[in-house]
Design an enzyme around this catalytic site. Structure first.
Site, PDB file in Angstrom:
ATOM      1  N   GLY A   1       0.829  -1.206   0.000  1.00  0.00           N
ATOM      2  CA  GLY A   1       0.000   0.000   0.000  1.00  0.00           C
ATOM      3  C   GLY A   1       0.858   1.248   0.000  1.00  0.00           C
ATOM      4  O   GLY A   1       1.906   1.292   0.649  1.00  0.00           O
TER       5      GLY A   1
ATOM      6  N   LYS B   1      -1.249  -6.598  -4.123  1.00  0.00           N
ATOM      7  CA  LYS B   1      -1.916  -7.889  -4.287  1.00  0.00           C
ATOM      8  C   LYS B   1      -1.150  -8.877  -5.167  1.00  0.00           C
ATOM      9  O   LYS B   1      -1.443 -10.056  -5.153  1.00  0.00           O
ATOM     10  CB  LYS B   1      -3.343  -7.697  -4.795  1.00  0.00           C
TER      11      LYS B   1
ATOM     12  N   GLY C   1       6.402  -2.765   3.358  1.00  0.00           N
ATOM     13  CA  GLY C   1       6.071  -3.226   4.704  1.00  0.00           C
ATOM     14  C   GLY C   1       6.513  -4.661   4.893  1.00  0.00           C
ATOM     15  O   GLY C   1       7.261  -5.197   4.062  1.00  0.00           O
TER      16      GLY C   1
ATOM     17  N   ASP D   1       0.794   1.813   9.167  1.00  0.00           N
ATOM     18  CA  ASP D   1       0.398   1.032  10.355  1.00  0.00           C
ATOM     19  C   ASP D   1       1.505   1.026  11.411  1.00  0.00           C
ATOM     20  O   ASP D   1       1.240   0.749  12.579  1.00  0.00           O
ATOM     21  CB  ASP D   1       0.095  -0.417   9.954  1.00  0.00           C
TER      22      ASP D   1
ATOM     23  N   GLY E   1      -4.801   1.095  10.193  1.00  0.00           N
ATOM     24  CA  GLY E   1      -3.734   0.565  11.051  1.00  0.00           C
ATOM     25  C   GLY E   1      -3.640  -0.947  11.025  1.00  0.00           C
ATOM     26  O   GLY E   1      -2.811  -1.535  11.697  1.00  0.00           O
TER      27      GLY E   1
ATOM     28  N   GLN F   1      -5.664   8.957   4.930  1.00  0.00           N
ATOM     29  CA  GLN F   1      -4.476   8.812   5.793  1.00  0.00           C
ATOM     30  C   GLN F   1      -3.224   8.431   4.996  1.00  0.00           C
ATOM     31  O   GLN F   1      -2.109   8.561   5.464  1.00  0.00           O
ATOM     32  CB  GLN F   1      -4.722   7.727   6.851  1.00  0.00           C
TER      33      GLN F   1
END
Ligand code: F6P
Length: 360
Positions: A12, A78, A115, A141, A184, A285
């Site tokens: 993301g 994905k 991430g 997150d 998050g 966000q």
């Protein structure tokens, strides 16, 4: 010897990715005289044919890039090369395509900005293909271990705080309870940090089991003490009172959270009769300009990642600790998942301020 390095953004998006790409490009070119290439759409750019990549220049990565949101290279959250979706809907292993693409372009090293999920995949690719990999942590997150902050987190907290700043006056004008649902995934870092910064009365996070009665009591106490509004912030992965996750959909094995804000809002109306409005902050966000803190760590991470390549130290993730940049084995960071701990300074601070965390 001139090095050719590749950079990609995976997973993301978030604010600060372009600042990182800019930093890598500037340091690699101006300090070391290397060539830098951006891979488009995460790992997908080296799987697709023709290969999707772009040479990066210092001129292209100007200060407008430093302040811009999103990722100029594109990303995917994905497409796993080991189980890649084909046009006919089937899935198959395309990791060899990625590795061949990397080799065809003659790269000496790859910097992956991602991430924990992306880092796991990139590491598997690096081990299979003998790729010299460095990773840079990014995730709003902030759930990656071994780093105090990942790129994008500080901006997400700022956006959620601003949302509370804007909700408070309208809540007070209309004597309402405002419920704000934030992202998050399974960690409550955004919720607790912005809840404290934005003056929330109730903060619910996935790591702390709650009882609805405690939330109702807090709201009733506020009303009885003469307060005419209340601010409630809830992290998207907080479960309902039966312990079930509130989800929009399942995409394969990946849960898409969403709806716990509305769930909570309805419960508060039923139990207290309060006038409640719910806001789901969502991708706001992640988008938009990075704040100063994210621009700073993005810049520092990029420089350190390039220096690691120059030193021939691979399979490392750059990290932010005690206001300094360090580096750790990538696997160590993936293994050390960083959820909100009950003894965390922000949990202690929230309790000290009398904020209801739902457990009492
Ligand atoms: O992991 C980052 C994140 O923004 C989570 O906070 C959120 O649950 C998820 O990604 C949303 O993903 P998508 O962009 O697929 O909706």
């Amino acid at each position: 010897m001139v090095k050719r390095i590749a950079v990609l953004t995976s997973g993301g998006d978030c604010a600060g990715l372009n600042a990182t790409i800019r930093s890598i490009t500037h340091h690699a070119i101006t300090h070391y005289g290397w060539e830098v290439f951006g891979i488009r759409k995460g790992t997908t750019g080296l799987i697709n044919r023709p290969l999707e990549y772009v040479p990066l220049t210092v001129e292209q990565c100007d200060s407008a890039v430093l302040r811009s949101g999103g990722t100029m290279l594109g990303s995917t959250n994905k497409d796993n090369p080991f189980s890649f979706s084909n046009p006919d809907g089937t899935r198959s292993d395309h990791s060899d395509d990625f590795i061949k693409g990397y080799q065809e372009l003659g790269f000496d090293a790859l910097i992956g900005i991602g991430g924990d999920g992306s880092m796991h995949i990139l590491r598997q690719l690096a081990q299979k293909g003998g790729i010299n990999l460095i990773t840079i942590p990014k995730t709003i997150d902030n759930d990656l271990g071994e780093t105090e902050s990942a790129i994008g987190y500080a901006t997400a907290v700022e956006v959620a705080t601003e949302a509370l700043d804007r909700l408070q006056p309208t809540a007070a004008s209309h004597q309402r309870v405002m419920v704000l649902e934030v992202m998050g995934r399974d960690a409550g870092h955004i919720a607790i940090a912005s809840g404290i910064a934005g003056g929330a009365d109730v903060i619910l996070v996935p790591e702390i089991p709650y009882k609805l009665q405690n939330v109702y009591n807090k709201i009733k106490n506020l009303t009885e003490s003469g307060r005419n509004f209340a601010l409630v912030i809830v992290a998207e992965a907080v479960r309902d009172e039966n312990g079930e996750p509130v989800v929009v959909s399942m995409q394969g094995e990946r849960i898409r959270y969403g709806g716990v804000g509305h769930y909570l809002g309805e419960k508060i109306i039923e139990a207290t009769g309060a006038d409640v409005r719910v806001m789901v902050l969502g991708h706001v966000q992640r988008g938009g300009q990075p704040n100063a803190a994210d621009r700073i760590i993005a810049s520092a991470f990029g420089v350190h990642a390039v220096d690691l390549i120059a030193q021939g130290r691979f399979d490392r993730m750059v990290a932010w600790k005690n206001r300094d940049i360090v580096d750790v084995p990538i696997q160590q960071a993936i293994d050390a998942y960083h959820s909100l701990q009950l003894g965390d300074v922000l949990v202690r601070t929230a309790r000290g301020l009398g904020i209801c965390l739902g457990d009492q």
